[in-house]
Design an enzyme around this catalytic site. Structure first.
Site, PDB file in Angstrom:
ATOM      1  N   PRO A 103       0.704  -1.205   0.018  1.00  0.00           N
ATOM      2  CA  PRO A 103       0.008   0.075  -0.137  1.00  0.00           C
ATOM      3  C   PRO A 103       0.887   1.175   0.059  1.00  0.00           C
ATOM      4  CG  PRO A 103      -0.962  -1.640   1.541  1.00  0.00           C
ATOM      5  CD  PRO A 103       0.368  -2.100   1.189  1.00  0.00           C
ATOM      6  N   ASN A 104       0.462   2.155  -0.809  1.00  0.00           N
ATOM      7  CA  ASN A 104       1.010   3.644  -1.014  1.00  0.00           C
ATOM      8  C   ASN A 104       2.280   3.801  -1.528  1.00  0.00           C
ATOM      9  OD1 ASN A 104      -1.390   4.707   0.500  1.00  0.00           O
ATOM     10  ND2 ASN A 104      -0.541   3.861   2.378  1.00  0.00           N
ATOM     11  N   ARG A 164       5.532  10.931  -2.280  1.00  0.00           N
ATOM     12  CA  ARG A 164       5.537  10.657  -0.735  1.00  0.00           C
ATOM     13  C   ARG A 164       6.847  11.387  -0.314  1.00  0.00           C
ATOM     14  NH1 ARG A 164       4.746   4.732   1.377  1.00  0.00           N
ATOM     15  NH2 ARG A 164       3.645   5.517   2.955  1.00  0.00           N
ATOM     16  N   TYR A 192      11.322   8.303   2.188  1.00  0.00           N
ATOM     17  CA  TYR A 192      11.242   7.484   0.996  1.00  0.00           C
ATOM     18  C   TYR A 192      11.991   7.787  -0.161  1.00  0.00           C
ATOM     19  CZ  TYR A 192       7.541   6.100   4.215  1.00  0.00           C
ATOM     20  OH  TYR A 192       6.552   5.603   5.117  1.00  0.00           O
ATOM     21  N   ASN A 239       8.466  -5.065  -0.500  1.00  0.00           N
ATOM     22  CA  ASN A 239       8.312  -4.160   0.727  1.00  0.00           C
ATOM     23  C   ASN A 239       6.692  -3.920   0.809  1.00  0.00           C
ATOM     24  OD1 ASN A 239       7.896  -1.702   1.885  1.00  0.00           O
ATOM     25  ND2 ASN A 239       9.473  -0.343   0.469  1.00  0.00           N
ATOM     26  N   ALA A 249       2.848  -0.544   5.124  1.00  0.00           N
ATOM     27  CA  ALA A 249       2.299  -0.490   6.375  1.00  0.00           C
ATOM     28  C   ALA A 249       1.831  -2.131   6.702  1.00  0.00           C
ATOM     29  CB  ALA A 249       1.276   0.476   6.639  1.00  0.00           C
ATOM     30  N   HIS A 252       3.619  -4.268   9.381  1.00  0.00           N
ATOM     31  CA  HIS A 252       3.583  -4.122  10.784  1.00  0.00           C
ATOM     32  C   HIS A 252       2.336  -4.848  11.260  1.00  0.00           C
ATOM     33  CE1 HIS A 252       6.478  -1.430  10.093  1.00  0.00           C
ATOM     34  NE2 HIS A 252       5.825  -0.454   9.097  1.00  0.00           N
ATOM     35  N   ASP A 312       1.781 -15.314   6.214  1.00  0.00           N
ATOM     36  CA  ASP A 312       1.334 -16.767   5.847  1.00  0.00           C
ATOM     37  C   ASP A 312       1.613 -17.071   4.538  1.00  0.00           C
ATOM     38  OD1 ASP A 312       1.170 -17.345   8.356  1.00  0.00           O
ATOM     39  OD2 ASP A 312      -1.059 -17.667   8.346  1.00  0.00           O
ATOM     40  N   GLU A 337      12.872  -8.886   2.632  1.00  0.00           N
ATOM     41  CA  GLU A 337      11.850  -7.778   2.812  1.00  0.00           C
ATOM     42  C   GLU A 337      13.077  -6.369   2.874  1.00  0.00           C
ATOM     43  OE1 GLU A 337       9.113  -7.997   6.175  1.00  0.00           O
ATOM     44  OE2 GLU A 337       9.749  -6.264   6.909  1.00  0.00           O
ATOM     45  N   HIS A 344      12.828  -2.099   3.343  1.00  0.00           N
ATOM     46  CA  HIS A 344      12.220  -0.595   3.480  1.00  0.00           C
ATOM     47  C   HIS A 344      13.089   0.472   3.072  1.00  0.00           C
ATOM     48  CE1 HIS A 344       9.053  -2.825   5.647  1.00  0.00           C
ATOM     49  NE2 HIS A 344       9.952  -3.716   6.253  1.00  0.00           N
ATOM     50  N   ARG A 381      11.945   5.230  13.508  1.00  0.00           N
ATOM     51  CA  ARG A 381      10.709   5.865  13.399  1.00  0.00           C
ATOM     52  C   ARG A 381       9.975   5.694  14.509  1.00  0.00           C
ATOM     53  NH1 ARG A 381       8.638   5.304   7.385  1.00  0.00           N
ATOM     54  NH2 ARG A 381       7.533   7.021   8.136  1.00  0.00           N
TER      55      ARG A 381
HETATM   56  C1  DQA Z   1       7.999   1.406   4.442  1.00  0.00           C
HETATM   57  C2  DQA Z   1       7.929   1.735   6.125  1.00  0.00           C
HETATM   58  C3  DQA Z   1       6.568   1.314   6.097  1.00  0.00           C
HETATM   59  O1  DQA Z   1       6.545   1.421   7.674  1.00  0.00           O
HETATM   60  C4  DQA Z   1       5.753   2.564   5.752  1.00  0.00           C
HETATM   61  O2  DQA Z   1       4.114   2.083   6.018  1.00  0.00           O
HETATM   62  C5  DQA Z   1       5.643   2.112   4.251  1.00  0.00           C
HETATM   63  C6  DQA Z   1       7.030   2.213   3.592  1.00  0.00           C
HETATM   64  C7  DQA Z   1       9.466   1.660   3.652  1.00  0.00           C
HETATM   65  O3  DQA Z   1       9.706   1.312   2.601  1.00  0.00           O
HETATM   66  O4  DQA Z   1      10.101   2.395   4.483  1.00  0.00           O
HETATM   67  O5  DQA Z   1       4.756   2.457   3.629  1.00  0.00           O
HETATM   68  O6  DQA Z   1       7.839   0.289   4.048  1.00  0.00           O
END
Ligand code: DQA
Length: 145
Positions: free
Chosen positions: A10-11, A18, A23, A74, A77, A80, A87, A98, A100, A107
């Site tokens: 997401p996002n 952003r 980021y 990636n 959110a 978390h 799964d 993974e 980020h 943070r």
């Molecule tokens: C993220 C970190 C996450 O906490 C956040 O919700 C994101 C981006 C990162 O790439 O730093 O959307 O995954």
């Protein structure tokens, strides 16, 4: 040639627009191009997917993982709190790293927990798009099954 699945949650479609302090300024399409060209150099192929929907990410993983050799994710959110994504990653039986872009440990408290990382063989955080290059190197080191 092994295929790596590159998945964004997401996002992350808004990368480049952003919060650049966390980021960076690189758009998702450019990250995908960067990873694809580094993968090509390593003799790997990349398939990309982004969704703002947990179920769509899981559907795509289930569909694509039988023909893939590794995953870079990636989860945004979902990192978390998505036990379903955890799964789904385990169920692929593929090595997963993974990534980020931001340093999640520096943070908010709630970002320090990753429920998806235990399904992964590696975690790279806080290195912006270079983190994906590191993830590729980790996957490349994996012994072939
Ligand atoms: C993220 C970190 C996450 O906490 C956040 O919700 C994101 C981006 C990162 O790439 O730093 O959307 O995954």
């Amino acid at each position: 040639m092994g295929t790596i699945l590159l998945i964004h949650g997401p996002n992350l479609n808004l990368l480049g627009k952003r919060d650049s302090a966390h980021y960076g300024t690189t758009a998702l399409a450019d990250i995908e191009k960067l990873v694809s060209s580094e993968a090509k150099r390593l003799g790997l192929d990349v398939k990309t997917f982004q969704s703002n929907h947990e179920g769509a990410l899981i559907d795509w993983l289930q569909q694509e993982s039988p023909n893939a050799s590794g995953i870079i994710i990636n989860p945004g959110a979902l990192t978390h709190y998505s036990y379903a994504l955890h799964d789904a990653l385990v169920d692929t039986s593929l090595p997963c790293v993974e990534v980020h872009l931001s340093d999640v440990n520096a943070r908010e408290e709630w970002r320090r927990v990753s429920v998806t990382a235990p399904a992964c063989i590696g975690l790279v955080s806080g290195k912006k798009e270079q983190g994906y290059i590191e993830a590729l190197a980790i996957l490349k080191e994996q012994p072939k099954k």
